[in-house]
Design a protein around this motif. Structure first.
Motif, PDB file in Angstrom:
ATOM      1  N   GLY A  93      47.289  29.411 -39.467  1.00  0.00           N
ATOM      2  CA  GLY A  93      46.920  28.537 -40.323  1.00  0.00           C
ATOM      3  C   GLY A  93      46.119  29.453 -41.406  1.00  0.00           C
ATOM      4  O   GLY A  93      45.565  30.510 -41.115  1.00  0.00           O
ATOM      5  N   ALA A 127      42.063  19.072 -45.109  1.00  0.00           N
ATOM      6  CA  ALA A 127      41.976  17.911 -44.389  1.00  0.00           C
ATOM      7  C   ALA A 127      40.370  17.474 -44.207  1.00  0.00           C
ATOM      8  O   ALA A 127      40.223  16.371 -44.121  1.00  0.00           O
ATOM      9  CB  ALA A 127      42.237  18.283 -42.648  1.00  0.00           C
ATOM     10  N   GLU A 174      44.120  25.558 -45.505  1.00  0.00           N
ATOM     11  CA  GLU A 174      45.203  24.283 -44.764  1.00  0.00           C
ATOM     12  C   GLU A 174      43.988  23.659 -43.983  1.00  0.00           C
ATOM     13  O   GLU A 174      44.458  22.520 -43.844  1.00  0.00           O
ATOM     14  CB  GLU A 174      46.023  25.083 -44.143  1.00  0.00           C
ATOM     15  CG  GLU A 174      47.186  25.704 -44.917  1.00  0.00           C
ATOM     16  CD  GLU A 174      48.274  26.279 -44.282  1.00  0.00           C
ATOM     17  OE1 GLU A 174      49.461  26.092 -44.628  1.00  0.00           O
ATOM     18  OE2 GLU A 174      48.138  27.103 -43.594  1.00  0.00           O
ATOM     19  N   ILE A 175      43.239  24.216 -43.483  1.00  0.00           N
ATOM     20  CA  ILE A 175      42.106  23.480 -42.732  1.00  0.00           C
ATOM     21  C   ILE A 175      41.349  22.566 -43.683  1.00  0.00           C
ATOM     22  O   ILE A 175      40.959  21.245 -43.441  1.00  0.00           O
ATOM     23  CB  ILE A 175      41.315  24.333 -41.638  1.00  0.00           C
ATOM     24  CG1 ILE A 175      42.117  25.343 -41.232  1.00  0.00           C
ATOM     25  CG2 ILE A 175      40.440  23.387 -41.071  1.00  0.00           C
ATOM     26  CD1 ILE A 175      43.086  24.789 -40.253  1.00  0.00           C
ATOM     27  N   VAL A 188      44.842  20.292 -37.150  1.00  0.00           N
ATOM     28  CA  VAL A 188      45.670  20.811 -38.147  1.00  0.00           C
ATOM     29  C   VAL A 188      46.132  22.300 -37.685  1.00  0.00           C
ATOM     30  O   VAL A 188      45.157  23.322 -37.687  1.00  0.00           O
ATOM     31  CB  VAL A 188      44.821  21.204 -39.470  1.00  0.00           C
ATOM     32  CG1 VAL A 188      45.708  21.905 -40.571  1.00  0.00           C
ATOM     33  CG2 VAL A 188      44.363  19.937 -39.921  1.00  0.00           C
ATOM     34  N   PRO A 224      40.814  23.014 -35.883  1.00  0.00           N
ATOM     35  CA  PRO A 224      42.006  23.713 -36.495  1.00  0.00           C
ATOM     36  C   PRO A 224      42.907  24.454 -35.282  1.00  0.00           C
ATOM     37  O   PRO A 224      42.127  24.444 -34.315  1.00  0.00           O
ATOM     38  CB  PRO A 224      40.970  25.012 -37.025  1.00  0.00           C
ATOM     39  CG  PRO A 224      39.589  24.401 -37.117  1.00  0.00           C
ATOM     40  CD  PRO A 224      39.607  23.287 -36.127  1.00  0.00           C
TER      41      PRO A 224
END
Ligand code: NAD
Length: 258
Positions: free
Chosen positions: A224, A232, A228-229, A251, A192
């Motif tokens: 972030g 992935a 959003e992490i 990310v 991240p």
């Protein structure tokens, strides 16, 4: 819990998530559940992991909770033994457990502070991944993801212990991926960038300063979100990533472009 992942990419799979009581680990648990995985959620803080479990809100999934300390070999062994016992097998193992380091110039870090960061972020990552791998090698399948950081690639000021721990974890991922590829087990790092979690919400003035500096460096101009992490993390665990091993997925809102 609002996630970004839709569909049942992990339906019928069993995932162990460590550090599931807060921030990125909690979001990963939510995203794996949204993708249909049964879960063993673990954290040093059991009550926090239990809260994550309560927030999952899918009655069709099996969700177990267990306290464990990523620094302790016996605890990691017990975590995977319990997951197998309660959920039958382990297909996916993701560790987000981690601590920030002391804010100090490299040569002024107390050795106890250095040891604490390495014990959790690097030795802990190894103990978690090794315990997962012992099961996965036997079943000749599995996906292990360690949450590292953008600082596994570029250094950050006043942060040497943390930077070293994450750089070490990145290389651990490569070494394990090499050893485990013949057994059908993939090992990757999820790195991240600067993400809005309890870890980055510290209130002291030094913290506010480093927060401003980090934000100024991010091309997308914002932090972030844990979700959003987590998206992935689901990708790396899924059959969409069957040819991906030994690498780092960043990310980070473009942090590493400059
Ligand atoms: N937030 C960010 O900006 C950021 C950026 C890059 C990398 N990371 C990494 O992401 C991971 C998650 O960070 P976060 O921001 O969600 O932090 P967080 O503090 O919100 O969550 C960390 C979790 O790890 C758990 N934990 C700590 N020590 C543990 C131990 N010994 N055993 C088991 N669990 C333990 C904590 O109880 C907590 O629930 C960490 O590895 C962190 O280094 C975070």
């Amino acid at each position: 819990m609002t996630g970004l992942w839709a569909g049942d990419a992990l339906k019928g799979r069993v995932a162990v998530v460590n550090g599931a009581g807060s921030g990125i680990g909690r979001a990963i648990a939510g995203a794996l559940a949204a993708a249909g995985a049964d879960l063993m959620l673990s954290d040093l803080a059991e009550a926090s992991a239990a809260q994550t479990a309560q927030g999952i809100g899918r009655g069709d999934l099996r969700v177990e909770v267990m306290a464990s300390d990523v620094r302790a070999p016996a605890a990691m062994e017990a975590l995977f033994a319990r997951a197998e016992d309660r959920l039958g097998r382990v297909d996916v193992a993701i560790s987000a457990a981690g601590i920030g380091g002391p804010a100090a110039l490299a040569h002024e870090i107390a050795s106890a502070d250095w040891d604490a960061v390495i014990a959790t972020n690097l030795t802990g990552a190894f103990l978690f991944a090794a315990a997962a791998a012992r099961r996965m090698v036997a079943q000749k399948a599995g996906s292990i993801t360690l949450v590292t950081s953008q600082v596994s690639e570029v250094a950050q000021r006043n942060c040497a212990a943390y930077v070293a721990s994450k750089g070490g974890a990145k290389m651990l991922v490569k070494a394990m991926a090499l050893d485990l590829a013949p057994y059908g087990v993939r090992v990757n790092a999820l790195a991240p960038g600067f993400t809005d979690t309890p870890m980055t919400r510290g209130g002291d003035p030094g913290h506010a300063d480093s927060r401003r500096q980090s934000l100024a460096h991010i091309p997308m101009g914002r932090m972030g979100r844990p979700e959003e992490i987590a998206a992935a993390a689901v990708f790396l665990a899924s059959d969409a990533a069957t040819y991906i091993t030994g690498t780092t997925v960043f990310v980070d809102g473009g942090y590493l472009t400059v």
